[in-house]
Design an enzyme around this catalytic site. Structure first.
Site, PDB file in Angstrom:
ATOM      1  N   GLY A 124       0.819  -1.206   0.000  1.00  0.00           N
ATOM      2  CA  GLY A 124       0.000   0.000   0.000  1.00  0.00           C
ATOM      3  C   GLY A 124       0.852   1.255   0.000  1.00  0.00           C
ATOM      4  O   GLY A 124       2.052   1.214   0.289  1.00  0.00           O
ATOM      5  N   ASP A 125       0.206   2.349  -0.308  1.00  0.00           N
ATOM      6  CA  ASP A 125       0.858   3.649  -0.227  1.00  0.00           C
ATOM      7  C   ASP A 125      -0.214   4.691   0.079  1.00  0.00           C
ATOM      8  O   ASP A 125      -1.371   4.530  -0.305  1.00  0.00           O
ATOM      9  CB  ASP A 125       1.574   3.995  -1.531  1.00  0.00           C
ATOM     10  CG  ASP A 125       2.513   5.176  -1.356  1.00  0.00           C
ATOM     11  OD1 ASP A 125       3.351   5.140  -0.429  1.00  0.00           O
ATOM     12  OD2 ASP A 125       2.410   6.146  -2.122  1.00  0.00           O
ATOM     13  N   THR A 126       0.193   5.736   0.779  1.00  0.00           N
ATOM     14  CA  THR A 126      -0.712   6.816   1.148  1.00  0.00           C
ATOM     15  C   THR A 126      -0.012   8.148   0.939  1.00  0.00           C
ATOM     16  O   THR A 126       1.157   8.304   1.305  1.00  0.00           O
ATOM     17  CB  THR A 126      -1.142   6.687   2.624  1.00  0.00           C
ATOM     18  OG1 THR A 126      -1.794   5.428   2.813  1.00  0.00           O
ATOM     19  CG2 THR A 126      -2.081   7.806   3.038  1.00  0.00           C
ATOM     20  N   SER A 175      -5.138   6.657  -0.571  1.00  0.00           N
ATOM     21  CA  SER A 175      -4.432   5.414  -0.257  1.00  0.00           C
ATOM     22  C   SER A 175      -4.725   4.392  -1.340  1.00  0.00           C
ATOM     23  O   SER A 175      -5.866   4.291  -1.816  1.00  0.00           O
ATOM     24  CB  SER A 175      -4.877   4.846   1.095  1.00  0.00           C
ATOM     25  OG  SER A 175      -4.405   5.637   2.150  1.00  0.00           O
ATOM     26  N   GLY A 176      -3.695   3.658  -1.714  1.00  0.00           N
ATOM     27  CA  GLY A 176      -3.844   2.600  -2.701  1.00  0.00           C
ATOM     28  C   GLY A 176      -3.347   1.283  -2.142  1.00  0.00           C
ATOM     29  O   GLY A 176      -2.466   1.259  -1.275  1.00  0.00           O
TER      30      GLY A 176
END
Length: 188
Positions: A67-69, A103-104
């Site tokens: 994930g990333d944000t 977020s992904g």
């Protein structure tokens, strides 16, 4: 087949555990600079896919979730500050303004990637310089996109949230619950 969470985020680990998944963590070490000048949503998806791919290359027998944000303020990506003075500048810029937290999540499974993202709007209170300084001195701000952690900041910095709270934490839970990623993980 095992699940690997390609993340060092304690918040993502906690949410995934609370959802009942068994996994191991391997932190991806990738360059997160935006060399292709991607738009905020494209950037988040690119980074989460690159993190998952980076770990999956050496663990092809596993599912790898990453994930990333980021914070998107007026179409400008705000990541993690590198110093307390940069954190102050970021929070001061967000004071009395609305920004989006994006977020992904990306899952590498059997050589294919599936990705989702969510966007939550956050409005900050009008903050005094001393409130910002006290917040920065009281909490770890250097490893947080936008220089704040919603769990610490909610009563201090936040005026209003429009969207998924857990998305701000770094896990787009509402989108996850309806996603192909969840279906794949539930089938393991």
């Amino acid at each position: 087949m095992s699940l690997i969470l390609a993340s060092s985020s304690p918040r993502r680990k906690r949410i995934l555990r609370e959802l009942g998944y068994d996994f191991q963590c391997i932190s991806p070490d990738i360059d997160e600079s935006n060399v292709n000048n991607l738009k905020p949503i494209d950037y988040v998806l690119n980074i989460s896919q690159r993190k998952a791919s980076h770990i999956w290359r050496n663990h092809k027998e596993s599912c790898v979730l990453a994930g990333d944000t980021i914070v998107d303020f007026n179409n400008q990506i705000i990541g993690k500050p590198s110093s307390h003075s940069e954190a102050f500048t970021i929070i001061d810029k967000l004071s009395n303004e609305t920004h989006s937290v994006i977020s992904g999540l990306s899952l590498f499974f059997e050589g294919k990637v599936t990705s989702i993202f969510d966007k939550t709007d956050v409005t900050f209170k009008k903050l005094s310089k001393s409130t910002i300084e006290n917040y920065i001195e009281s909490f770890d701000v250097l490893d947080k996109a936008g220089a704040y952690n919603i769990e610490d900041a909610e009563n201090i910095l936040i005026k209003h949230i429009d969207g998924c709270y857990n998305n701000i934490v770094g896990f787009p839970l509402k989108k996850f619950e309806m996603s192909k990623i969840k279906k794949i993980l539930d089938s393991l």
